[in-house]
Design a protein around this motif. Structure first.
Motif, short mmCIF file in Angstrom:
data_model
loop_
_atom_site.label_atom_id
_atom_site.label_comp_id
_atom_site.label_asym_id
_atom_site.label_seq_id
_atom_site.Cartn_x
_atom_site.Cartn_y
_atom_site.Cartn_z
N VAL A 26 40.15 51.31 32.61
CA VAL A 26 40.17 50.57 33.86
C VAL A 26 39.82 49.13 33.54
O VAL A 26 38.74 48.85 33.00
N VAL A 27 40.72 48.23 33.87
CA VAL A 27 40.53 46.81 33.61
C VAL A 27 40.42 46.12 34.97
O VAL A 27 41.32 46.26 35.80
N ALA A 28 39.31 45.39 35.16
CA ALA A 28 39.07 44.75 36.46
C ALA A 28 38.91 43.24 36.29
O ALA A 28 37.82 42.76 35.99
N PRO A 29 40.00 42.49 36.46
CA PRO A 29 39.89 41.03 36.43
C PRO A 29 39.36 40.53 37.77
O PRO A 29 39.74 41.03 38.83
N VAL A 30 38.48 39.54 37.71
CA VAL A 30 37.91 38.97 38.93
C VAL A 30 38.02 37.45 38.86
O VAL A 30 37.58 36.85 37.88
N ALA A 54 46.07 55.60 26.84
CA ALA A 54 47.40 56.00 27.27
C ALA A 54 47.72 55.47 28.66
O ALA A 54 48.84 55.09 28.96
N ARG A 55 46.71 55.41 29.50
CA ARG A 55 46.91 54.97 30.88
C ARG A 55 45.99 53.78 31.12
O ARG A 55 44.78 53.89 30.99
N ILE A 56 46.56 52.67 31.50
CA ILE A 56 45.77 51.49 31.83
C ILE A 56 45.89 51.26 33.33
O ILE A 56 47.00 51.14 33.86
N VAL A 57 44.76 51.25 33.98
CA VAL A 57 44.71 50.99 35.42
C VAL A 57 44.08 49.62 35.61
O VAL A 57 42.96 49.38 35.16
N ILE A 58 44.81 48.73 36.26
CA ILE A 58 44.29 47.40 36.54
C ILE A 58 43.82 47.37 37.99
O ILE A 58 44.63 47.51 38.91
N ASP A 59 42.51 47.23 38.15
CA ASP A 59 41.90 47.14 39.47
C ASP A 59 42.02 45.68 39.91
O ASP A 59 41.29 44.81 39.45
N HIS A 89 49.20 50.91 35.54
CA HIS A 89 49.16 51.13 36.98
C HIS A 89 48.32 50.03 37.62
O HIS A 89 47.29 49.63 37.07
N LEU A 90 48.77 49.56 38.76
CA LEU A 90 48.04 48.53 39.49
C LEU A 90 47.42 49.17 40.73
O LEU A 90 48.07 49.98 41.40
N ALA A 91 46.18 48.79 41.03
CA ALA A 91 45.49 49.38 42.18
C ALA A 91 44.79 48.30 42.99
O ALA A 91 44.38 47.26 42.46
N GLU A 92 44.64 48.58 44.27
CA GLU A 92 43.87 47.74 45.19
C GLU A 92 44.34 46.29 45.18
O GLU A 92 43.56 45.37 45.01
N MET A 93 45.62 46.14 45.39
CA MET A 93 46.26 44.83 45.33
C MET A 93 45.92 43.98 46.56
O MET A 93 46.25 44.36 47.67
N PRO A 94 45.27 42.82 46.37
CA PRO A 94 45.05 41.92 47.50
C PRO A 94 46.39 41.38 48.01
O PRO A 94 47.33 41.23 47.23
N PRO A 95 46.49 41.05 49.29
CA PRO A 95 47.77 40.59 49.84
C PRO A 95 48.37 39.40 49.09
O PRO A 95 49.59 39.36 48.89
N VAL A 112 52.23 51.06 41.81
CA VAL A 112 51.17 50.40 42.57
C VAL A 112 50.50 51.43 43.46
O VAL A 112 51.17 52.18 44.17
N HIS A 113 49.17 51.47 43.40
CA HIS A 113 48.38 52.43 44.17
C HIS A 113 47.51 51.70 45.19
O HIS A 113 47.00 50.61 44.90
N GLU A 114 47.32 52.32 46.34
CA GLU A 114 46.46 51.74 47.37
C GLU A 114 45.02 51.64 46.91
O GLU A 114 44.35 50.66 47.17
N THR A 115 44.54 52.70 46.23
CA THR A 115 43.13 52.74 45.82
C THR A 115 43.00 53.00 44.32
O THR A 115 43.91 53.55 43.69
N LEU A 116 41.85 52.66 43.79
CA LEU A 116 41.56 52.93 42.39
C LEU A 116 41.49 54.43 42.14
O LEU A 116 42.01 54.92 41.13
#
Length: 126
Positions: A26-30, A54-59, A89-95, A112-116
């Motif tokens: 899980v990678v969370a850029p802020v 294998a699976r990278i989820v970008i919060d 996978h991308l999650a919790e995308m701001p508008p 793209v996923h609604e939630t993490l």
């Protein structure tokens, strides 16, 4: 607050947090993802790919901005991960970030996923 030299445009930096979960990174850029900060995210994502994630989820919930350089980092990472047998996978995308992906057509190549939690629920290699 010191905002740099006179005449210099203030930019909020980018921090990148990486954590491992069962089968995923899980990678969370802020902050602001742009040509000034893209290398920081690029390095973190590349490390996830080469370390066997294998699976990278970008919060994306902490992203305040994403320009074309940031988008190119995401697209390049997707290709690199797929070549290594994984996915991004991308999650919790701001508008504001979702709009950039929509305008450029990048939503067609990312999951793209609604939630993490939703993003982490899938099978690891996907």
């Amino acid at each position: 607050m010191d905002r740099g030299m006179p005449g210099e445009t203030y930019r909020r930096g980018l921090t990148v947090d990486v954590r491992r979960t069962a089968g995923s990174s899980v990678v969370a850029p802020v902050g602001e993802l742009d040509h000034h900060s893209a290398d920081k995210l690029r390095s973190a994502l590349h490390e996830c790919v080469v370390s066997g994630g294998a699976r990278i989820v970008i919060d994306c919930s902490g992203l305040e901005f994403c320009d074309s350089t940031g988008l190119n980092v995401l697209l390049a990472t997707r290709l690199e991960a797929e070549q290594a047998g994984g996915g991004v996978h991308l999650a919790e995308m701001p508008p504001i970030v979702a709009r950039i992906l929509e305008i450029t057509g990048a939503t067609a190549v990312f999951t793209v996923h609604e939630t993490l939690d939703e993003a982490l629920a899938g099978p690891p290699g996907d």
